[in-house]
Design a protein around this motif. Structure first.
Motif, PDB file in Angstrom:
ATOM      1  N   GLN A 201      -2.749   5.270   0.880  1.00 42.42           N
ATOM      2  CA  GLN A 201      -3.677   4.156   1.069  1.00 42.42           C
ATOM      3  C   GLN A 201      -3.671   3.679   2.515  1.00 42.42           C
ATOM      4  O   GLN A 201      -4.725   3.369   3.075  1.00 42.42           O
ATOM      5  CB  GLN A 201      -3.326   3.007   0.119  1.00 42.42           C
ATOM      6  N   LYS A 202      -2.498   3.651   3.152  1.00 41.59           N
ATOM      7  CA  LYS A 202      -2.420   3.259   4.559  1.00 41.59           C
ATOM      8  C   LYS A 202      -3.205   4.241   5.426  1.00 41.59           C
ATOM      9  O   LYS A 202      -3.923   3.825   6.345  1.00 41.59           O
ATOM     10  CB  LYS A 202      -0.964   3.194   5.027  1.00 41.59           C
ATOM     11  N   SER A 203      -3.108   5.522   5.127  1.00 45.15           N
ATOM     12  CA  SER A 203      -3.881   6.522   5.873  1.00 45.15           C
ATOM     13  C   SER A 203      -5.379   6.297   5.695  1.00 45.15           C
ATOM     14  O   SER A 203      -6.148   6.425   6.647  1.00 45.15           O
ATOM     15  CB  SER A 203      -3.524   7.937   5.406  1.00 45.15           C
TER      16      SER A 203
ATOM     17  N   LEU B 253       0.853  -1.189   0.000  1.00 46.41           N
ATOM     18  CA  LEU B 253       0.000   0.000   0.000  1.00 46.41           C
ATOM     19  C   LEU B 253       0.888   1.237   0.000  1.00 46.41           C
ATOM     20  O   LEU B 253       1.955   1.237   0.615  1.00 46.41           O
ATOM     21  CB  LEU B 253      -0.896   0.042   1.243  1.00 46.41           C
TER      22      LEU B 253
ATOM     23  N   ARG C 264      -6.410   3.257   7.825  1.00 49.01           N
ATOM     24  CA  ARG C 264      -6.456   3.632   9.243  1.00 49.01           C
ATOM     25  C   ARG C 264      -7.660   4.514   9.538  1.00 49.01           C
ATOM     26  O   ARG C 264      -8.338   4.345  10.544  1.00 49.01           O
ATOM     27  CB  ARG C 264      -5.166   4.341   9.634  1.00 49.01           C
TER      28      ARG C 264
END
Length: 135
Positions: A92-94, A88, A97
């Protein structure tokens, strides 16, 4: 002696048929409808409304092989395989989350924007990851 012919979509377990359904993370979390073509060429629309994890199962009664006794049919056993992305981006990770912030807390403006983008991604596939979020 009766031999079972191999099939590309199903394996046999007694009178039951086993089908492996590969789901994206979004479909595993949010649900989907599986369209499965049976051996007799019908297409079953199987709703998946609950969250599923890898190797969990759903049983569809009476959609397996005819029982040798002549008393009905076995079941269709759907085994879920969840396809995880290989990597990611930071944005995308944000989004992921932000999609799981704790209910009852007021989301920050960034979490709110990321949540909107997360929903966009869920509704529009990979194209949705880039709509509405510049993180």
């Amino acid at each position: 002696v009766v031999e079972t012919e191999r099939h590309r979509s199903f394996t046999r377990s007694g009178d039951d048929l086993v089908y492996v359904a590969k789901l994206s993370v979004v479909d595993a979390l949010c649900g989907t409808t599986l369209k499965i073509q049976t051996l007799d060429r019908r297409v079953l629309a199987i709703p998946v409304v609950e969250c599923v994890d890898a190797n969990s199962q759903k049983i569809v009664g009476g959609e397996g092989m005819p029982r040798a006794s002549g008393d009905g049919r076995g079941d269709l056993i759907i085994i879920f395989e969840v396809i995880m992305p290989s990597k990611l981006t930071p944005a995308q990770k944000s989004l992921v989350r932000a999609g799981f912030f704790y209910p009852g807390k007021q989301p920050s403006p960034e979490q709110h924007a990321a949540s909107a983008a997360f929903l966009n991604a869920a509704n529009h596939g990979s194209k949705g990851w880039t709509i509405g979020f510049a993180g």
